[in-house]
Scaffold this active site. Structure first.
Site, PDB file in Angstrom:
ATOM      1  N   LYS A  85     -51.749   2.434  47.238  1.00 22.26           N
ATOM      2  CA  LYS A  85     -51.208   3.607  47.495  1.00 22.26           C
ATOM      3  C   LYS A  85     -50.505   3.596  48.908  1.00 22.26           C
ATOM      4  O   LYS A  85     -49.484   4.461  49.040  1.00 22.26           O
ATOM      5  CB  LYS A  85     -52.287   4.927  47.822  1.00 22.26           C
ATOM      6  CG  LYS A  85     -52.446   5.985  48.262  1.00 22.26           C
ATOM      7  CD  LYS A  85     -51.653   6.857  46.748  1.00 22.26           C
ATOM      8  CE  LYS A  85     -51.368   8.231  47.176  1.00 22.26           C
ATOM      9  NZ  LYS A  85     -50.622   9.279  46.118  1.00 22.26           N
ATOM     10  N   GLU A  89     -36.359  10.385  40.203  1.00 22.76           N
ATOM     11  CA  GLU A  89     -38.054  10.224  39.946  1.00 22.76           C
ATOM     12  C   GLU A  89     -39.055   9.945  38.691  1.00 22.76           C
ATOM     13  O   GLU A  89     -39.740   9.265  38.502  1.00 22.76           O
ATOM     14  CB  GLU A  89     -38.394  11.940  40.705  1.00 22.76           C
ATOM     15  CG  GLU A  89     -40.177  11.833  41.036  1.00 22.76           C
ATOM     16  CD  GLU A  89     -40.447  11.287  42.086  1.00 22.76           C
ATOM     17  OE1 GLU A  89     -40.152  10.028  41.989  1.00 22.76           O
ATOM     18  OE2 GLU A  89     -41.839  11.652  41.416  1.00 22.76           O
ATOM     19  N   HIS A 108     -20.476   4.597  33.062  1.00 24.77           N
ATOM     20  CA  HIS A 108     -19.566   3.678  33.651  1.00 24.77           C
ATOM     21  C   HIS A 108     -20.348   2.256  33.941  1.00 24.77           C
ATOM     22  O   HIS A 108     -20.678   1.350  33.982  1.00 24.77           O
ATOM     23  CB  HIS A 108     -19.642   3.671  35.701  1.00 24.77           C
ATOM     24  CG  HIS A 108     -18.278   4.956  35.469  1.00 24.77           C
ATOM     25  ND1 HIS A 108     -17.108   4.833  34.993  1.00 24.77           N
ATOM     26  CD2 HIS A 108     -18.782   5.718  35.585  1.00 24.77           C
ATOM     27  CE1 HIS A 108     -16.738   5.327  35.636  1.00 24.77           C
ATOM     28  NE2 HIS A 108     -17.365   7.178  35.823  1.00 24.77           N
ATOM     29  N   TRP A 146     -55.847  -5.932  48.023  1.00 27.31           N
ATOM     30  CA  TRP A 146     -54.737  -5.901  46.782  1.00 27.31           C
ATOM     31  C   TRP A 146     -53.655  -7.122  47.743  1.00 27.31           C
ATOM     32  O   TRP A 146     -53.409  -7.357  48.878  1.00 27.31           O
ATOM     33  CB  TRP A 146     -53.940  -4.859  47.454  1.00 27.31           C
ATOM     34  CG  TRP A 146     -52.895  -4.192  46.774  1.00 27.31           C
ATOM     35  CD1 TRP A 146     -52.648  -3.715  46.057  1.00 27.31           C
ATOM     36  CD2 TRP A 146     -51.485  -4.449  47.313  1.00 27.31           C
ATOM     37  NE1 TRP A 146     -51.175  -3.588  45.150  1.00 27.31           N
ATOM     38  CE2 TRP A 146     -50.613  -3.800  46.071  1.00 27.31           C
ATOM     39  CE3 TRP A 146     -50.661  -5.138  48.892  1.00 27.31           C
ATOM     40  CZ2 TRP A 146     -49.326  -4.418  45.840  1.00 27.31           C
ATOM     41  CZ3 TRP A 146     -49.416  -5.306  48.549  1.00 27.31           C
ATOM     42  CH2 TRP A 146     -48.791  -4.963  47.301  1.00 27.31           C
ATOM     43  N   ASN A 174     -56.670  -7.074  56.722  1.00 28.81           N
ATOM     44  CA  ASN A 174     -55.662  -5.867  55.514  1.00 28.81           C
ATOM     45  C   ASN A 174     -54.170  -6.079  56.042  1.00 28.81           C
ATOM     46  O   ASN A 174     -54.225  -6.099  57.116  1.00 28.81           O
ATOM     47  CB  ASN A 174     -55.959  -4.061  55.991  1.00 28.81           C
ATOM     48  CG  ASN A 174     -54.477  -3.398  55.162  1.00 28.81           C
ATOM     49  OD1 ASN A 174     -53.928  -4.062  54.737  1.00 28.81           O
ATOM     50  ND2 ASN A 174     -54.375  -2.520  55.712  1.00 28.81           N
ATOM     51  N   GLY A 175     -53.476  -6.877  55.549  1.00 23.88           N
ATOM     52  CA  GLY A 175     -52.056  -6.803  56.120  1.00 23.88           C
ATOM     53  C   GLY A 175     -51.013  -8.286  55.581  1.00 23.88           C
ATOM     54  O   GLY A 175     -52.245  -9.363  54.815  1.00 23.88           O
ATOM     55  N   LYS A 195     -41.915   7.316  38.147  1.00 25.16           N
ATOM     56  CA  LYS A 195     -43.705   7.703  37.899  1.00 25.16           C
ATOM     57  C   LYS A 195     -43.697   7.222  36.190  1.00 25.16           C
ATOM     58  O   LYS A 195     -44.602   7.051  36.344  1.00 25.16           O
ATOM     59  CB  LYS A 195     -43.597   9.182  37.301  1.00 25.16           C
ATOM     60  CG  LYS A 195     -44.065  10.326  37.639  1.00 25.16           C
ATOM     61  CD  LYS A 195     -43.935  10.882  39.809  1.00 25.16           C
ATOM     62  CE  LYS A 195     -44.152   9.240  40.294  1.00 25.16           C
ATOM     63  NZ  LYS A 195     -44.251  10.066  41.661  1.00 25.16           N
ATOM     64  N   CYS A 220     -55.095  -3.087  51.196  1.00 28.24           N
ATOM     65  CA  CYS A 220     -55.875  -3.327  51.207  1.00 28.24           C
ATOM     66  C   CYS A 220     -57.416  -1.616  52.175  1.00 28.24           C
ATOM     67  O   CYS A 220     -56.245  -1.740  52.646  1.00 28.24           O
ATOM     68  CB  CYS A 220     -56.589  -4.592  52.334  1.00 28.24           C
ATOM     69  SG  CYS A 220     -55.711  -6.488  51.174  1.00 28.24           S
ATOM     70  N   ARG A 280     -56.124   3.207  47.018  1.00 30.53           N
ATOM     71  CA  ARG A 280     -55.635   2.764  47.766  1.00 30.53           C
ATOM     72  C   ARG A 280     -54.792   1.855  47.120  1.00 30.53           C
ATOM     73  O   ARG A 280     -53.984   1.159  46.857  1.00 30.53           O
ATOM     74  CB  ARG A 280     -55.404   2.539  49.099  1.00 30.53           C
ATOM     75  CG  ARG A 280     -55.633   3.493  50.957  1.00 30.53           C
ATOM     76  CD  ARG A 280     -57.301   2.637  51.398  1.00 30.53           C
ATOM     77  NE  ARG A 280     -56.029   1.701  52.324  1.00 30.53           N
ATOM     78  CZ  ARG A 280     -55.438   1.912  53.231  1.00 30.53           C
ATOM     79  NH1 ARG A 280     -55.714   3.590  54.050  1.00 30.53           N
ATOM     80  NH2 ARG A 280     -55.162   1.498  53.644  1.00 30.53           N
ATOM     81  N   GLU A 309     -44.084   3.694  36.756  1.00 28.73           N
ATOM     82  CA  GLU A 309     -45.591   3.627  38.369  1.00 28.73           C
ATOM     83  C   GLU A 309     -47.106   3.676  36.304  1.00 28.73           C
ATOM     84  O   GLU A 309     -47.450   2.272  36.917  1.00 28.73           O
ATOM     85  CB  GLU A 309     -45.261   3.712  38.754  1.00 28.73           C
ATOM     86  CG  GLU A 309     -45.337   5.297  39.502  1.00 28.73           C
ATOM     87  CD  GLU A 309     -45.410   4.836  40.145  1.00 28.73           C
ATOM     88  OE1 GLU A 309     -45.305   4.933  41.729  1.00 28.73           O
ATOM     89  OE2 GLU A 309     -45.336   6.540  40.739  1.00 28.73           O
TER      90      GLU A 309
END
Ligand code: F6R
Length: 607
Positions: A602, A479, A502, A74, A98-99, A483, A2, A27, A486
């Site tokens: 973000k 990575e 395996h 968010w 926010n939180g 990427k 947020c 964000r 997402e």
């Protein structure tokens, strides 16, 4: 996460708040809202989805008023819809948050029993009702805010506005960041300095447990016991950057292209190219005397840390424990004072990384952190910071911050190697020269965009992708998978190539592209054997290698992306670029929201 904005101004604030919220878009959010006090009354406009929806609402029904608060949400508690969007109101109180309020269920039951009616599914609404109940019991607005804050558990940043007072916003911080911006007879509150950049770069950062009474011509900051505290006012560095896309379609594309330059700036900060040495600057611990280095971080920053484990162990003979911060913080690792602790974070605000840092501090360890936002909480709570000079990273998917983190970590590994007597002066000169070449190679790789775009067109047709690599290419495989998933929402996994047999080899068939990251390095032949195993089962291989590797790979591939031959040390920095470009172009073909992928934030300031 947020975003919060508050303005006690001298002209109508709603358009200014909207402008600041746009700067917080990066964000990640799923709804937004603004409230002002107009003609003595609290009024608000809220909208689900992107800020254009809120902008439309504000056009249809403009908001007047010289004081206001705004929010990008968010979702944590309750779906992203207009009813759950902030600001939340209760009897003349308006709140943005926010939180997470961890004891919200208990507080909601208490308030419901007292007759308060909840209109949303959010945890935030309890805060609005608590403040309103304090007012109803006779507290002044400032007392009501303070009494409420004392009841809240969890991590939160808040801005609170009161119907009867057009010259005051109360801000509070316990976890997620909150900054006060100083203007000329106007004051601002914001989740970060980027939001406040159009208004001021004179900033006071609240510390954890602080709350502030912000008026047009004054600001008073208190601790939870109500004692006045002093926090210094500083010029924000980040705000001097121009935050726009330039000629690029997306921030992510722009940030990928900025890499040669920002890697170069970052390396120049840590390395003396002319002298062939890693620079000596303040260290939180002595590389020569520690017997272990403990690194914790999240997501892409964690993968940068994982790559550095190979470097610190190989070049400096320094054992590294590397952890995902959300695991590290709870696994009760015994701490030894002969270890150094290092944290890696672009935002410097990631809740799990910060908690891990505090765990190490409580054990008496000295802390170093690699951060991109120098004024962040992680930076401020560290004994020494190693900044990445990437500039603001706006795309949610980390690109330039990652390669800058790698640049810092590689430079520190070279320095550790020297200080531990693990390399000679000649070796050091060679490694520094190799690092100095990374920006040039990165520029060359950017020119492969047409070929990478062609491969991405194919990837956009599939539902699953496997990435393989060995040695430092193994974290890079993870990575690459991170990427891709997402931003394109295609399922992808990154595996150590030697692990294939395996388990994951069962997935291989003609419909499964396997992206193999394999520079011609010490483990190249081993990776080729693993590629044979894939080819034998009909898997379609996309090989990312160098000229030597392309010559020696004896396997039929669907496509081979050939990079320049680069020294082993800098391969992860250079190979990061095609991996990012592949994800980027695939997402563009898929038509996703590249810079703000669904569900992502973000700066992750909650657990
Ligand atoms: C992925 C990504 C995230 C972040 C992670 C940590 O592209 O950006 O995985 O790396 O959320 O964030 P910071 O570095 O801000 O601590």
């Amino acid at each position: 996460m947020c975003g919060i904005v508050g303005i006690v101004g001298h002209s109508p604030v709603a358009p200014l708040i909207l402008d600041a919220l746009k700067r917080l878009e990066y964000r990640g959010y799923d709804s937004a809202g603004v409230a002002t006090i107009e003609h003595g009354q609290l009024s608000r406009r809220r909208a689900e989805g992107k800020l254009v929806n809120l902008e439309r609402r504000l056009k249809e029904e403009p908001l007047d008023g010289m004081i206001g608060i705004g929010h990008t949400r968010w979702a944590t508690h309750g779906v992203p819809n207009e009813t759950n969007a902030h600001p939340h109101f209760s009897d003349g109180v308006a709140i943005v948050h926010n939180g997470i309020i961890e004891n919200f269920a208990e507080l909601r039951d208490e308030l419901t029993a007292d007759g308060y009616v909840f209109t949303s599914q959010t945890d935030t609404e309890v805060v609005a009702h608590l403040v309103a109940r304090e007012l109803a019991r006779g507290a002044t607005p400032v007392e009501a805010a303070h009494n409420t804050l004392k009841r809240l558990e969890g991590a939160f940043a808040l801005a609170i506005m009161f119907k009867g007072d057009e010259d005051m916003i109360v801000g509070a911080r316990n976890g997620p960041p909150l900054a006060v911006g100083h203007g000329e007879s106007e004051m601002f509150l914001g989740s970060d300095a980027i939001a406040l950049a159009p208004f001021t770069n004179s900033i006071t950062y609240l510390e954890d447990g602080d709350w502030a009474v912000v008026r047009r011509n004054s600001i008073a900051i208190y601790d939870m016991d109500g004692n006045k505290v002093h926090r210094k006012r500083q010029q924000s560095v980040g705000t001097s950057f121009l935050v726009d896309k330039g000629n690029h379609r997306h921030f992510m594309e722009k940030e990928i292209h900025e890499q040669p330059e920002v890697i170069s700036h970052t390396l120049a900060h840590y390395l003396d190219f002319a002298g062939g040495k890693a620079k000596a600057f303040e260290m939180p611990f002595d590389f020569a005397s520690i017997d272990r280095l403990s690194i914790a971080a999240c997501g892409t920053a964690y993968l940068a840390g994982l790559i550095s484990k190979y470097w610190f162990e190989r070049y400096a003979r320094l054992p590294v424990d590397i952890d995902i911060a959300s695991e590290f913080r709870y696994r009760e690792m015994p701490l030894s004072k002969s270890s150094g602790a290092m944290f890696v974070s672009q935002s410097g605000e990631t809740a799990d990384t910060l908690a891990s840092l505090r765990y190490c501090r409580s054990g008496g360890l000295k802390i170093g952190s690699i951060v991109n936002v120098r004024e962040s909480t992680i930076a401020r709570e560290s004994d020494a910071i190693f900044p990445t000079l990437a500039g603001p990273e706006i795309g949610v998917a980390s690109t330039k911050a990652f390669t800058c983190q790698l640049s810092v970590l590689a430079s520190l590994a070279v320095r550790a190697a020297r200080e531990r007597g693990a390399i000679s002066a000649d070796d050091e000169r060679t490694l520094v020269r190799q690092l100095s070449e990374a920006p040039r190679y990165a520029s060359q790789v950017l020119k492969l965009d047409q070929q990478i775009e062609k491969v991405a067109r194919e990837l956009a047709q599939v539902r699953h992708v496997l990435y393989l690599g060995r040695d430092t290419s193994y974290p890079l495989a993870m990575e690459g998978a991170l990427k891709l998933k997402e931003i394109s929402y295609i399922h992808a996994e990154g595996y150590a190539a030697g692990e294939l047999k395996h388990g994951p080899i069962a997935l291989i068939d003609e419909s499964m592209p396997v992206i193999v990251i394999a520079p011609h390095d010490r483990v190249f032949e081993k990776t080729v054997s693993n590629m044979q195993e894939v080819a034998a089962r009909g898997g379609r291989i996309i090989l990312v290698t160098d000229q030597k590797g392309a010559k020696h790979a004896t396997v039929k591939t669907m496509e081979t992306i050939v990079l320049p031959d680069v020294p082993e040390l800098i391969a992860p920095i250079v190979y990061a670029l095609p991996i990012q470009m592949l994800a980027y172009f695939t997402a563009v073909f898929m038509g996703t929201d590249v810079d703000q992928p669904r569900n992502l934030a973000k700066s992750v300031t909650v657990e």
